[in-house]
Design an enzyme around this catalytic site. Structure first.
Site, mmCIF file in Angstrom:
data_model
loop_
_atom_site.group_PDB
_atom_site.id
_atom_site.type_symbol
_atom_site.label_atom_id
_atom_site.label_comp_id
_atom_site.label_asym_id
_atom_site.label_seq_id
_atom_site.Cartn_x
_atom_site.Cartn_y
_atom_site.Cartn_z
ATOM 1 N N TRP A 191 -4.939 1.390 -8.210
ATOM 2 C CA TRP A 191 -5.493 2.739 -8.284
ATOM 3 C C TRP A 191 -5.874 3.027 -9.726
ATOM 4 O O TRP A 191 -5.164 2.680 -10.652
ATOM 5 C CB TRP A 191 -4.472 3.779 -7.815
ATOM 6 C CG TRP A 191 -3.767 3.407 -6.566
ATOM 7 C CD1 TRP A 191 -2.446 3.106 -6.421
ATOM 8 C CD2 TRP A 191 -4.343 3.267 -5.273
ATOM 9 N NE1 TRP A 191 -2.166 2.793 -5.126
ATOM 10 C CE2 TRP A 191 -3.314 2.876 -4.393
ATOM 11 C CE3 TRP A 191 -5.626 3.432 -4.764
ATOM 12 C CZ2 TRP A 191 -3.521 2.660 -3.044
ATOM 13 C CZ3 TRP A 191 -5.834 3.215 -3.424
ATOM 14 C CH2 TRP A 191 -4.801 2.833 -2.582
ATOM 15 N N GLY A 233 -8.199 7.326 -7.795
ATOM 16 C CA GLY A 233 -9.360 6.719 -7.154
ATOM 17 C C GLY A 233 -9.072 5.291 -6.742
ATOM 18 O O GLY A 233 -8.122 4.666 -7.197
ATOM 19 N N TYR A 234 -9.929 4.742 -5.890
ATOM 20 C CA TYR A 234 -9.752 3.380 -5.410
ATOM 21 C C TYR A 234 -10.531 2.436 -6.324
ATOM 22 O O TYR A 234 -11.740 2.552 -6.455
ATOM 23 C CB TYR A 234 -10.269 3.244 -3.979
ATOM 24 C CG TYR A 234 -9.563 4.138 -2.989
ATOM 25 C CD1 TYR A 234 -8.380 3.734 -2.394
ATOM 26 C CD2 TYR A 234 -10.076 5.381 -2.647
ATOM 27 C CE1 TYR A 234 -7.720 4.542 -1.486
ATOM 28 C CE2 TYR A 234 -9.431 6.198 -1.744
ATOM 29 C CZ TYR A 234 -8.255 5.772 -1.166
ATOM 30 O OH TYR A 234 -7.616 6.577 -0.269
ATOM 31 N N THR A 235 -9.850 1.512 -6.949
ATOM 32 C CA THR A 235 -10.529 0.553 -7.820
ATOM 33 C C THR A 235 -9.965 -0.839 -7.596
ATOM 34 O O THR A 235 -9.583 -1.516 -8.537
ATOM 35 C CB THR A 235 -10.358 0.922 -9.301
ATOM 36 O OG1 THR A 235 -8.950 0.945 -9.603
ATOM 37 C CG2 THR A 235 -10.958 2.263 -9.621
#
Length: 568
Positions: free
Chosen positions: A324, A338-340
């Site tokens: 994240w 966020g999605y990373t």
């Protein structure tokens, strides 16, 4: 019925033909089928350069179906869509499906200037319900961190699963999802989409061995890894949970989640198990957190691990473990990161810290507890060469999994279970992951003391009688060698290497000091608490929870060792 799989591979001409055939029934048209065709046509046109996801299709199809109408006389189809301005979409669909016409309304309510100017302020009320839920979640997670340790929360949830489930299969699945999502800081869907054919054995300096599996289909479509490793709290052991899961459940063919073709053939469990997991905790809430409408259930593990690592000032590890992104210097229990997903390399000490074999000291270093012998005992004989008899046994034990998962991995799991299954309910003690170093208690070799003092170990949250071995360790720790020093572990240690099971166990000798840490309830770790070292004949003070929360006392012994109370 018109499902995602029926439409995802259709070309424009095929969709048009199905659309016309559906409307030949006139006013008796199938609303579900027609809404599915329209939804797929819109997504195919708008997302021409991206993938069409199943979840997006189902969400928009539901919106269209709720307001879908067909006027046979004027050949006009009307429905409600989520766009604010639907005029361009209406013209586009009318051109694509002529001679039929489309009349689309927006489900976004227009702001009334009259209402706006009569209000007390121009403050936006958008997403008020989501903000309210986030606030409730933050408050409850905050109370979990202060009044009750996060590991105690997990233990209570496991107790709820054991008492409320009707079948062994349901208990195994719910336990498996809860533990794996917590220790991997992941969503339920990430765990579900694990590719079973990618399991492999990896050696780790701090927990002995890991099992690693790849998730190729994540929310961002960038792969990540899921890890299984031994946990010092016996009931949390991920190897035992994985063994039980393989024995109880059968492999599931990979479900298609988008229009992109995937080479993955199998997934860890069915999509419906995630739904069952959410329904179970909605029906039997083990905590007020589960009772929040639209609260964190699928993301529960991610919330808990983010809170735990944030509490220990290890946010960067949460970002690496869960993939994240976080540039915010604030509590992350809301899991708004966020999605990373990017396949980041994880520091090896992370697993030792999560497993309870390492702790974080006051200076922020991860230090070992001198438990290498305990770790070696877990894997004694497990990495021996294979024999023909075990070849047959793994097929009988694991069924269809034996055709998908590596034989080395299954042999490893079976041997580990045979050797360590008896540990699961022997001792339910919870261990702190944080050292407290104060004026009255100094660690061996620390500055500020004329002579190195013996380290003190305080057992916490004992859920039953400690095992004899645990008692011996406690007494031995009080007379630990004064010359031992704490080994500071470099967080940038070299990466783990994959180890095939045929290789003999040739671990390097480590120089971790044989020292025990100060064990304290994580939820009450406070620098204002001062502990005096125990007398030569005295017993280390016990630490529990405040009366009224589970019925236990907070250091209420007659020979109290606490010199200053905990500040609330």
């Amino acid at each position: 019925m018109s499902s995602y799989m029926d439409l995802v591979d259709d070309e424009p001409a095929t969709l048009y033909h199905k659309f016309v055939e559906c409307l030949k029934a006139g006013e008796n048209f199938c609303g579900d089928k027609l809404s599915g065709i329209i939804t797929m046509a819109i997504l195919k046109a708008i997302k021409a350069l991206t993938e069409v996801k199943k979840t997006t299709f189902n969400k928009y199809k539901t919106t269209i179906k709720q307001g879908l109408q067909y006027d046979v006389g004027s050949s006009t189809i009307s429905f409600v869509y989520h766009l604010k301005d639907c005029d361009e979409l209406s013209r586009g669909l009318s051109d694509a499906f002529e001679p039929y016409k489309f009349k689309i309304k927006s489900n976004k309510e227009a702001t009334s200037f009259k209402t706006l100017f009569r209000g007390p302020s121009f403050g936006s009320q958008k997403n008020w319900r989501k903000k309210e839920v986030d606030r409730e979640v933050d408050n409850l997670f905050h109370s979990t961190e202060t009044d009750e340790s996060i590991f105690k929360f997990i233990l209570n949830t496991l107790d709820s699963i054991e008492t409320q489930t009707n079948t062994d299969r349901q208990k195994t699945v719910l336990t498996f999802i809860l533990l794996m999502t917590f220790f991997n800081c992941c969503r339920n869907n990430d765990l579900m989409n694990v590719d079973p054919s990618t399991f492999k054995i990896v050696k780790n300096k701090f927990v002995g061995y890991l099992l690693q599996a790849e998730v190729k289909q994540t929310k961002t479509r960038k792969s990540r890894n899921i890890f299984f490793f031994p946990i010092r709290e016996n009931r949390f052991d991920l190897f035992l949970a994985l063994h039980d899961f393989f024995r109880t459940c059968q492999p599931t063919p990979k479900s298609r989640l988008s229009d992109q073709v995937s080479e993955q053939k199998w997934q860890l469990f069915r999509d419906s198990m995630v739904i069952d997991y959410n329904r179970f905790f909605r029906k039997f809430p083990a905590s007020p957190i589960f009772a929040i409408k639209h609260g964190p259930k699928s993301h529960l593990g991610r919330h808990l691990m983010n809170s735990f690592l944030h509490k220990n000032e290890l946010d960067s590890w949460a970002n690496s473990l869960g993939n994240w992104s976080s540039s915010q210097n604030q509590r992350e229990s809301g899991a708004r990161l966020g999605y990373t997903h990017g396949g980041r390399d994880l520091p090896q000490p992370l697993f030792g810290f999560l497993a309870g074999y390492c702790v974080r000291n006051e200076e922020g270093h991860i230090v070992g507890l001198g438990l290498e012998k305990d770790i070696n005992d877990l894997f004694d004989g497990i990495m021996d060469p294979l024999n023909e008899k075990e070849d047959t046994e793994i097929c009988e034990s694991y069924g269809e999994w034996a055709k998908i998962v590596s034989k080395d991995v299954l042999i490893f799991l079976k041997r580990y279970h045979s050797k360590n299954a008896c540990r699961r309910y022997q001792n339910s003690t919870l261990y702190a992951r944080t050292f407290l170093k104060t004026e009255s208690v100094t660690l061996s070799g620390s500055k500020g003391s004329e002579e190195p003092s013996s380290p003190v170990r305080i057992p916490i949250l004992s859920m039953g009688k400690a095992s004899p071995s645990e008692g011996r360790k406690l007494r031995a720790s009080e007379h630990a060698n004064d010359d031992n020093e704490i080994e500071k572990i470099d967080s940038d240690s070299s990466q783990s290497e994959e180890i095939p099971i045929e290789m003999s166990d040739s671990e390097d000798e480590t120089t971790a000091s044989n020292i025990s840490g100060i064990y304290l309830d994580m939820s009450k770790a406070n620098s204002n608490v001062v502990y005096s070292p125990p007398s030569q004949t005295g017993r280390a003070a016990g630490a529990g929870r405040k009366r009224g929360v589970g019925g236990r006392r907070t250091v209420e012994s007659k020979r109290r060792r606490v010199l200053a109370p905990i500040n609330r």
